[in-house]
Design a protein around this motif. Structure first.
Motif, short mmCIF file in Angstrom:
data_model
loop_
_atom_site.label_atom_id
_atom_site.label_comp_id
_atom_site.label_asym_id
_atom_site.label_seq_id
_atom_site.Cartn_x
_atom_site.Cartn_y
_atom_site.Cartn_z
N THR A 55 0.83 -1.20 0.00
CA THR A 55 0.00 0.00 0.00
C THR A 55 0.87 1.25 0.00
N ASP A 56 0.35 2.31 -0.59
CA ASP A 56 1.13 3.55 -0.68
C ASP A 56 1.43 4.13 0.69
N ARG A 57 0.47 4.05 1.61
CA ARG A 57 0.70 4.63 2.94
C ARG A 57 1.80 3.89 3.69
N PHE A 58 1.86 2.56 3.54
CA PHE A 58 2.92 1.80 4.20
C PHE A 58 4.27 2.12 3.59
N VAL A 59 4.30 2.25 2.26
CA VAL A 59 5.55 2.62 1.60
C VAL A 59 6.01 4.00 2.07
#
Length: 510
Positions: A219-223
């Protein structure tokens, strides 16, 4: 008659031989054993291990065993109902290869091979050594607490440093992405740094799709979280096999539950529960993990020095979304309804979704703030509906926001007493309007001051909102002129007056 073991038999033979001094023949007759057993008992009290002879050779079948095993291994990929039987293996050996072997011999060997194929492989767990600051593990675990008297299941986020075994635990009402990210930020702040690598299972908050091997679509937020701090991520295999790849945190969840959450705790809020969990984490600094010589706290002192330093700016785990206000002055966020001021009905507002708080903005102005609820909840603030209730006072008696205020304790017994007195004297409509006018004072004055104002007004038999406001302001300001004792006045030194400026003025006017 109880069956005796061979060691017990040897003991009886040796005792009889020592005390009665009988012959080997007599001992053999008395105990019903062969004379060689008597001689063995007299030589050693421990029976000799049974000799295991060499495996019997199969001169005719040995040359065909690799071929049989090859056929049976191929059967593993064949349809279940079209696999070799023992008879079919024998028929092929005889018909295709001219083997001179018996059917029963082949069938017995086929059974041996099939039993080995069905036996599960035994996985040997290899112990792991972790350098300080190198790695940590993350997981969620379910715990139960009595939250406001109701048995409630909540999620516990656990972040465990692999080298020292020190953990950080925090409870949340769900396992959303904001919770997952917030747990990392709080854990890093708690430890004063972060490790180089973190192990995960395939949580939806971090992984969109698991690809072949260790590859993942994240996910973008985790990245963004990983990029902000600069640590590496390691994803375990899906299923039960992956749980063994992060056994430290898996075991930590159960151990923490058993040690710190038995009996089931009673708390009045999530804040109180998290204070309890943090106290448990600090208490664990004194424990010693098996096969170690130092405590968790002592090992953490070493590991803390090896952790990566925190960045200057803290990562914001919240997300921003836009929602339309419905006709009941609510915004729906993640299947939970939150109230906003009634004047914003049918407007679109920005909502900042955090792990613990929901903040609603009209442009840059904060218009509402609520504790995050669970799916299906309705979280209402009575203050958001006061303007509507002033126009529709009859709706207040059974209003849902009033019920929520009573349950939360915002609408106290003093409020109830004041409202009942006002309704009794002025009637339902005017009495309710008087109550609403007092409730509006909460926007300008502290709650305790308004409650004090109502108490003082009732004490003198008044329900006038102006009396309540006067007493509330007095309680809020709490200004009392200082008392100066007689004889303590200080002499103030002042310079003598001068008229030189006036002389200059006269000169200018001449």
């Amino acid at each position: 008659m109880l069956k005796r073991s061979k060691v017990q038999l040897y003991e009886q033979i040796r005792r009889a031989h020592a005390h009665d001094e009988v012959s080997i023949r007599e001992l053999s007759r008395r105990f019903g054993v062969h004379r060689r057993d008597v001689r063995a008992a007299l030589v050693s009290p421990i029976p000799a291990a049974r000799k295991v002879g060499p495996a019997k050779a199969s001169p005719k079948l040995d040359r065909w065993k690799p071929l049989i095993e090859q056929w049976l291994i191929a059967d593993l990929d064949a349809p279940r109902k079209q696999r070799h039987t023992g008879r079919r293996v024998w028929e092929r050996l005889v018909g295709e290869h001219g083997a001179d072997v018996g059917q029963s011999t082949v069938r017995a060997y086929v059974k041996v091979v099939r039993d080995l194929q069905r036996a599960p492989l035994v996985e040997v767990n290899v112990g792991q050594f972790h350098e300080p600051g190198e790695e940590a593990e993350v997981d969620f675990g379910a715990i139960y607490v009595y939250l406001c008297g109701v048995l409630t299941e909540v999620s516990m986020f656990v972040f465990r440093l692999s080298a020292s075994g020190r953990s950080f635990c925090r409870a949340y009402l769900n396992e959303s992405q904001e919770v997952f990210l917030d747990g990392h930020v709080r854990a890093f702040n708690h430890f004063g740094g972060f490790p180089k690598r973190v192990r995960y299972d395939n949580l939806k908050a971090a992984v969109i799709k698991a690809l072949k091997g260790r590859d993942r679509i994240e996910t973008d937020r985790f990245v963004a979280l990983r990029s902000h701090y600069g640590f590496e991520s390691f994803f375990c295999r899906p299923g039960i096999e992956g749980a063994h790849e992060k056994g430290g945190v898996e075991g930590e969840v159960g151990r923490f539950r058993r040690r710190h959450l038995v009996p089931v705790p009673h708390v009045e809020s999530m804040t109180e529960l998290n204070a309890l969990l943090l106290a448990g984490c600090l208490l664990d600094d004194s424990r010693v993990i098996a096969h170690r010589r130092r405590t968790v706290g002592q090992d953490f002192v070493v590991e803390q020095a090896a952790l990566q330093p925190l960045p200057i700016e803290e990562f914001d785990p919240s997300t921003l979304s836009n929602h339309r206000v419905d006709s009941k002055a609510r915004v729906s966020v993640r299947s939970v309804h939150y109230s906003v001021p009634a004047g914003l009905v049918r407007r679109r507002l920005d909502v900042k979704v955090g792990a613990d708080l929901i903040r609603v903005f009209d442009g840059a102005r904060l218009v509402a703030e609520h504790e995050r609820g669970r799916k299906g909840d309705e979280i209402l603030a009575l203050d958001h509906y006061l303007e509507v209730l002033a126009v529709k006072p009859g709706a207040m008696l059974t209003a849902s926001p009033l019920g929520a205020a009573r349950r939360s304790g915002a609408f106290t017994d003093v409020h109830e007493q004041f409202w009942q007195t006002a309704r009794r004297r002025l009637g339902d409509r005017d009495g309710t309007k008087t109550m609403i006018e007092v409730l509006l004072a909460h926007r300008r004055l502290p709650p305790d001051a308004v409650i004090t104002g109502m108490t003082q007004a009732l004490a003198v038999g008044s329900i006038d909102p102006q009396v309540v406001l006067i007493e509330a302001r007095r309680a809020a300001e709490d200004t009392v002129a200082p008392v100066i004792a007689i004889g303590t006045r200080t002499q103030i030194e002042r310079p003598a007056p001068t008229l030189s400026e006036y002389d200059q003025l006269l000169e200018n006017t001449l």
